[in-house]
Enzyme design. Structure first.
Site, short mmCIF file in Angstrom:
data_model
loop_
_atom_site.label_atom_id
_atom_site.label_comp_id
_atom_site.label_asym_id
_atom_site.label_seq_id
_atom_site.Cartn_x
_atom_site.Cartn_y
_atom_site.Cartn_z
N GLY A 71 5.97 8.23 1.20
CA GLY A 71 6.91 7.96 2.29
C GLY A 71 7.80 6.77 1.94
O GLY A 71 9.03 6.82 2.05
N HIS A 72 7.16 5.69 1.50
CA HIS A 72 7.93 4.51 1.06
C HIS A 72 8.83 4.89 -0.12
O HIS A 72 9.98 4.46 -0.21
CB HIS A 72 6.98 3.40 0.58
CG HIS A 72 6.03 2.89 1.62
ND1 HIS A 72 4.69 3.18 1.58
CD2 HIS A 72 6.20 2.10 2.70
CE1 HIS A 72 4.08 2.57 2.59
NE2 HIS A 72 4.98 1.92 3.29
N ALA B 32 0.87 -1.19 0.00
CA ALA B 32 0.00 0.00 0.00
C ALA B 32 0.90 1.23 0.00
O ALA B 32 0.81 2.11 0.87
CB ALA B 32 -0.97 -0.01 1.18
N GLN C 38 10.44 1.63 15.92
CA GLN C 38 10.86 0.51 15.07
C GLN C 38 12.30 0.73 14.59
O GLN C 38 13.12 -0.20 14.58
CB GLN C 38 9.91 0.40 13.88
CG GLN C 38 10.35 -0.60 12.81
CD GLN C 38 9.29 -0.78 11.77
OE1 GLN C 38 8.35 -1.53 11.98
NE2 GLN C 38 9.40 -0.11 10.64
#
Ligand code: AMP
Length: 293
Positions: free
Chosen positions: A36-37, A32, A153
Site C-alpha cells: 500500500g505504501h 512497517a 485522514q
C-alpha cells in the site's frame, strides 16, 4: 537514496532539489511498509517527482501508550523497499528532532475529524495534523500522496492544506488489498492466523453493503446492519460502522443518494483495523466470490 535524520537537512535537501529544477513528491508513513505504501511511492515516482518519504511513528497521534509501544517497526527492510521502488530521499527523524523539549504548538482540527476515528480516538487527528504540518513546513512546495484507506485522514489533510495555506497538492490513492480483499495495513502483522481469518469480516461487511447498494438498497440502517452482522458473525468486535457523506463525513438522512461512504473500525485480537468503501463507486466486486458475498 539519501537518508536524512534532521529537520534542517530535510529542508536544505528539498530546497536544493527545487533549485535544480525538480518537483517534489512527498509520502509520509509510519514505516512497517507494505505494498500500500509502495503504491504511493510508485505514483510519485511515475509522476516524475523527486520522491521524499518520511518514516516516523508519531507519538502525538496515539492515545494509547501500549498501541504506540507495539506499533510494528522494520526500518532495514523499509529502506530496502524504498530504495528498490525509486525513492530519492528518506527522512527518519527521532521523536526529539520533531518534538524538541520546550515545544508547545499543536494543530487542532474539527469538521471531518470529529466523527468515526476522531470519536473513538480523541486527539488522534490533532496529532496527525500537527506532524503533517511540520512535514509540509519542512518539505515546502510539493505533491503529497495519502491513501484513501485512511479516508478520514485524507479529508482532514486536504482541509489542513486549504485552511493553513500550505503549497501542497494532496493526491488520494485507492486502497491496496490482499488477494482475499483484506486492506493492507502495518497492523496486520500482529494478527495470528485465526485473527487473520476474523479480520476478513471487516471487508466482508463492506462488500455486502456495496453489493446491496448496487442492488438498489438505500436505507442507511439496513446497509449499516449488514456490516454490523458480518462483524459479529466473523468474530470481529465492532468499534463503529457508519454510512456518512463521502464529501465531508457528515450524517446522511435515513436514505442515501448516489454516493456515500461506508466506514468501519473493528478490534480483532490485539489490533484495531479500519476500512471503507465509497458506495456508488464499486471497488470490491473482484473479491465477492472469495468472501462468499
Ligand atoms: P501509515 O504508515 O499507516 O501512516 O500510512 C502511510 C500512508 O500509507 C497513509 O497515507 C495511508 O493511508 C497509506 N496506506 C496505508 N495502507 C494503505 C493501503 N492498503 N492502500 C493504500 N494506501 C495505504
Amino acid at each position: 537514496m539519501k537518508r536524512l535524520e534532521t529537520a534542517a537537512a530535510l529542508r536544505a535537501e528539498c530546497n536544493a532539489l527545487r533549485r535544480s529544477g525538480k518537483t517534489i513528491g512527498f509520502v509520509p508513513t509510519m514505516g512497517a511498509l507494505h505494498a500500500g505504501h509502495q503504491r504511493l511511492v510508485e505514483k510519485s515516482v511515475a509522476a516524475g517527482h523527486a520522491t521524499v518519504v518520511s518514516i516516523f511513528v508519531n507519538p502525538t497521534q496515539f492515545g494509547d501508550p501500549a498501541d504506540l509501544d507495539h506499533y510494528p517497526r522494520s526500518l532495514e527492510s523499509d529502506l530496502e523497499l524504498l530504495d528498490a521502488t525509486g525513492a530519492d530521499v528518506v527522512f527518519t527523524p527521532s521523536v526529539a528532532e520533531l518534538y524538541p523539549s520546550g515545544e508547545f504548538t499543536r494543530v487542532c482540527v474539527s469538521g471531518p475529524s470529529r466523527g468515526l476515528c476522531g470519536a473513538s480516538r480523541p486527539g488522534h487527528f490533532d496529532g496527525v495534523a500537527t506532524v503533517v504540518s511540520k512535514f509540509f513546513a519542512l518539505v515546502g512546495s510539493c505533491t503529497a500522496y495519502f491513501g484513501k484507506k485512511d479516508y478520514q485522514q485524507w479529508l482532514v489533510v486536504r482541509g489542513l492544506v486549504r485552511d493553513l495555506g500550505f503549497d501542497v497538492q494532496v493526491v488520494g490513492v485507492a486502497t491496496i488489498r490482499e488477494a482475499d480483499g483484506l486492506a493492507l495495513s502495518s497492523r496486520n502483522r500482529r494478527l495470528d492466523s485465526n485473527q487473520r481469518a476474523q479480520a476478513l469480516a471487516v471487508v466482508r461487511g463492506l462488500c455486502l453493503a456495496e453489493q446491496s447498494f448496487q442492488a438498489g438498497e438505500r436505507r442507511v440502517a439496513v446497509l449499516r446492519q449488514l456490516i454490523v452482522d458480518a462483524l459479529a458473525e466473523g468474530g470481529a468486535k465492532l468499534d463503529y460502522a457508519e454510512i456518512v457523506s463521502a464529501e465531508d463525513l457528515s450524517r446522511v438522512p435515513e436514505t442515501v443518494g448516489k454516493r456515500a461512504l461506508a466506514a468501519v473500525a473493528a478490534h480483532v485480537g490485539p489490533v484495531r483495523l479500519i476500512d471503507n468503501v465509497v458506495l456508488g463507486e464499486p471497488s470490491l466486486q473482484a473479491y465477492r466470490e472469495g468472501l462468499e458475498v
